[in-house]
Design an enzyme around this catalytic site. Structure first.
Site, PDB file in Angstrom:
ATOM      1  CB  CYS A 192      -0.912  -0.012   1.224  1.00 59.08           C
ATOM      2  SG  CYS A 192      -2.099   1.334   1.218  1.00 59.08           S
ATOM      3  CB  CYS A 250      -1.803   3.605   8.154  1.00 54.68           C
ATOM      4  SG  CYS A 250      -2.782   4.346   6.825  1.00 54.68           S
ATOM      5  CB  CYS A 255      -1.206  -0.503   8.257  1.00 52.01           C
ATOM      6  SG  CYS A 255      -1.973  -1.673   7.112  1.00 52.01           S
ATOM      7  CB  CYS A 270     -15.952  -7.531   5.968  1.00 53.10           C
ATOM      8  SG  CYS A 270     -17.378  -7.329   7.028  1.00 53.10           S
ATOM      9  CB  CYS A 290     -18.954  -5.216   4.480  1.00 51.82           C
ATOM     10  SG  CYS A 290     -18.062  -3.805   5.175  1.00 51.82           S
ATOM     11  CB  CYS A 293     -18.879  -0.226   8.440  1.00 52.57           C
ATOM     12  SG  CYS A 293     -17.792  -1.097   9.571  1.00 52.57           S
ATOM     13  NE  ARG A 350     -18.272  -6.091  12.767  1.00 49.89           N
ATOM     14  CZ  ARG A 350     -18.677  -5.236  11.806  1.00 49.89           C
ATOM     15  NH1 ARG A 350     -17.829  -4.405  11.276  1.00 49.89           N
ATOM     16  NH2 ARG A 350     -19.925  -5.253  11.379  1.00 49.89           N
TER      17      ARG A 350
HETATM   18  N1  SAM Z   1      -6.865   0.497   2.918  1.00 47.85           N
HETATM   19  C1  SAM Z   1      -8.172   0.704   3.399  1.00 47.85           C
HETATM   20  C2  SAM Z   1      -8.234   1.761   4.485  1.00 47.85           C
HETATM   21  O1  SAM Z   1      -7.215   2.102   5.080  1.00 47.85           O
HETATM   22  O2  SAM Z   1      -9.356   2.241   4.731  1.00 47.85           O
HETATM   23  C3  SAM Z   1      -8.824  -0.570   3.937  1.00 47.85           C
HETATM   24  C4  SAM Z   1      -7.996  -1.568   4.723  1.00 47.85           C
HETATM   25  S1  SAM Z   1      -7.365  -0.983   6.268  1.00 47.85           S
HETATM   26  C5  SAM Z   1      -6.262  -2.303   6.721  1.00 47.85           C
HETATM   27  C6  SAM Z   1      -8.784  -1.130   7.335  1.00 47.85           C
HETATM   28  C7  SAM Z   1      -8.641  -0.815   8.817  1.00 47.85           C
HETATM   29  O3  SAM Z   1      -7.955  -1.857   9.483  1.00 47.85           O
HETATM   30  C8  SAM Z   1      -7.874   0.418   9.227  1.00 47.85           C
HETATM   31  O4  SAM Z   1      -8.592   1.602   9.065  1.00 47.85           O
HETATM   32  C9  SAM Z   1      -7.630   0.131  10.699  1.00 47.85           C
HETATM   33  O5  SAM Z   1      -8.708   0.597  11.483  1.00 47.85           O
HETATM   34  C10 SAM Z   1      -7.577  -1.396  10.762  1.00 47.85           C
HETATM   35  N2  SAM Z   1      -6.224  -1.880  11.078  1.00 47.85           N
HETATM   36  C11 SAM Z   1      -5.212  -2.034  10.224  1.00 47.85           C
HETATM   37  N3  SAM Z   1      -4.101  -2.493  10.855  1.00 47.85           N
HETATM   38  C12 SAM Z   1      -4.439  -2.627  12.163  1.00 47.85           C
HETATM   39  C13 SAM Z   1      -3.727  -3.051  13.320  1.00 47.85           C
HETATM   40  N4  SAM Z   1      -2.431  -3.401  13.276  1.00 47.85           N
HETATM   41  N5  SAM Z   1      -4.391  -3.086  14.496  1.00 47.85           N
HETATM   42  C14 SAM Z   1      -5.693  -2.729  14.553  1.00 47.85           C
HETATM   43  N6  SAM Z   1      -6.408  -2.310  13.489  1.00 47.85           N
HETATM   44  C15 SAM Z   1      -5.794  -2.251  12.310  1.00 47.85           C
HETATM   45 FE1  SF4 Z   2      -3.001   1.132   3.293  1.00 50.26          FE
HETATM   46 FE2  SF4 Z   2      -3.005  -0.105   5.664  1.00 50.26          FE
HETATM   47 FE3  SF4 Z   2      -3.355   2.537   5.539  1.00 50.26          FE
HETATM   48 FE4  SF4 Z   2      -5.315   0.900   4.636  1.00 50.26          FE
HETATM   49  S1  SF4 Z   2      -4.582   1.081   6.747  1.00 50.26           S
HETATM   50  S2  SF4 Z   2      -4.513   2.770   3.649  1.00 50.26           S
HETATM   51  S3  SF4 Z   2      -4.043  -0.786   3.836  1.00 50.26           S
HETATM   52  S4  SF4 Z   2      -1.496   1.402   4.929  1.00 50.26           S
END
Ligand code: SAM
Ligand code: SF4
Ligand code: DTB
Length: 315
Positions: free
Chosen positions: A54, A58, A61, A98, A129, A189, A261
């Site tokens: 990606c 973040c 992530c 989802c 979803c 959501c 959730r």
């Molecule tokens: N890329 C898209 C986005 O960021 O909206 C969708 C996938 S992203 C992985 C979806 C959500 O997963 C994030 O907004 C975050 O809330 C959650 N998430 C990702 N990594 C996480 C982690 N290590 N611990 C808890 N929640 C996590």
């Molecule tokens: Fe990309 Fe992870 Fe951020 Fe979603 S949460 S935008 S998958 S880096």
């Protein structure tokens, strides 16, 4: 019936978070009972349809291309593979499927592919979803027209703390996508992550942002940070589990009709902590072997826990 408010002040939400624990839980549970069967659990299943690589940074992530942890980059899963996973999820009791993709935003080629996926998963008799990153207004309308039921897009934390966690997009970008989702008639959501080193005030501000949207999200995922080696947040300070429960309870109070959730982080929680979250108003879980890139709570343990608590699954 509790009235739905969209004018919460930060001080009011902080006041709930700061109340004696028993008072807070009693209030939250009482509200929960007026709107939901307290012994029913909504079950969703989760599948990563496009993993890793990606462009976003973040800090929590595993899928960000900016971090050492970055899991290997994969292509969008073939339609047949998604359908097999959806069938399996349905057979195991999920009512909603989802699907997540590690994208910043959706491009046209992918849009057509995910539309086919939505149609095929719906045909299995599941609610659908998706969480695919940012959407334009037109894309949200196209997904709605294809039959998508829900779109997940989390605000994740307070506007003030967001810039310390993500720099490649803004809080306003997230709010814009939520507006497009709502205006297209998709069920929204949206929730967040706790335990990233944010303050109680940040948790209150996240709940304020969610509750003061023009419509409350249909579902509010509350994730506990899963600390992933190689991400900037791998050493985030621990969050008091009772503070986590307080935040769940306060989410229930300010968004009384939303499904709350208990999302990521259950694998690291005791049964007792989860039970307290359910009493506080959490009434939905992800069920299945994996979340996106990390293990979920064990399925046999979830079944045992729901049975011990006298809870039934409800689609
Ligand atoms: N890329 C898209 C986005 O960021 O909206 C969708 C996938 S992203 C992985 C979806 C959500 O997963 C994030 O907004 C975050 O809330 C959650 N998430 C990702 N990594 C996480 C982690 N290590 N611990 C808890 N929640 C996590
Ligand atoms: Fe990309 Fe992870 Fe951020 Fe979603 S949460 S935008 S998958 S880096
Ligand atoms: C949400 O709020 N939590 C889910 C889902 N929406 C997409 C994702 C949790 C991801 C946990 C870390 C991982 O498995 O990579």
């Amino acid at each position: 019936m509790t009235e739905l408010r969209h004018d919460w002040r930060l001080e009011e939400i902080l006041d709930y978070l700061e109340r004696p624990f028993n008072d807070l839980l009693w209030t939250a549970h009482s509200i929960h009972r007026t709107h939901f069967n307290p012994n029913a659990m909504q079950i969703s299943s989760l599948l990563s349809i496009k993993t890793g690589g990606c462009s976003e940074d973040c800090g929590y992530c595993s899928q960000s291309g900016h971090h050492e942890a970055s899991v290997s980059k994969e292509q969008l899963l073939p339609l047949e593979q998604v359908v097999v996973a959806a069938r399996q999820a349905k057979a195991q009791g999920a009512g909603r499927f989802c699907m997540g993709a590690a994208w910043r935003s959706l491009n046209e080629k992918h849009l057509q592919q995910v539309i086919e996926i939505v149609q095929a998963v719906k045909a299995q008799g599941l609610e659908t979803c998706m969480t695919l990153g940012m959407l334009t207004q037109t894309q949200a309308q196209q997904l709605k027209a294809a039959g998508l039921d829900y779109y997940n897009h989390n605000l994740d934390t307070s506007p003030e703390f967001y810039g310390q966690v993500v720099t490649t997009h803004t809080y306003q970008d997230r709010l814009d996508t939520l507006n497009h989702v709502r205006e297209a008639g998709l069920k929204m959501c949206s929730g967040g992550i706790l335990g990233m080193g944010e303050s109680r005030q940040d948790r209150a501000a996240l709940l304020q942002q969610l509750a003061n949207l023009p419509a409350h999200p249909h579902a509010v995922p509350i994730n506990h940070l899963v600390k992933i080696a190689g991400t900037p947040l791998q050493e985030a300070p621990p969050l008091d589990p009772l503070e986590f429960v307080r935040t769940v309870a306060t989410a229930r109070i300010v968004m009384p009709r939303s499904y709350v959730r208990l999302s990521a982080g259950r694998a690291q929680m005791s049964d007792e902590l989860q039970a307290l979250c359910f009493f506080a108003g959490a009434n939905s879980i992800f069920y299945g072997t994996n979340l996106l890139t990390t293990p979920n709570a064990e399925q046999h343990e979830d079944q045992a826990l729901l049975a011990r608590l006298g809870m039934d699954s409800a689609a």
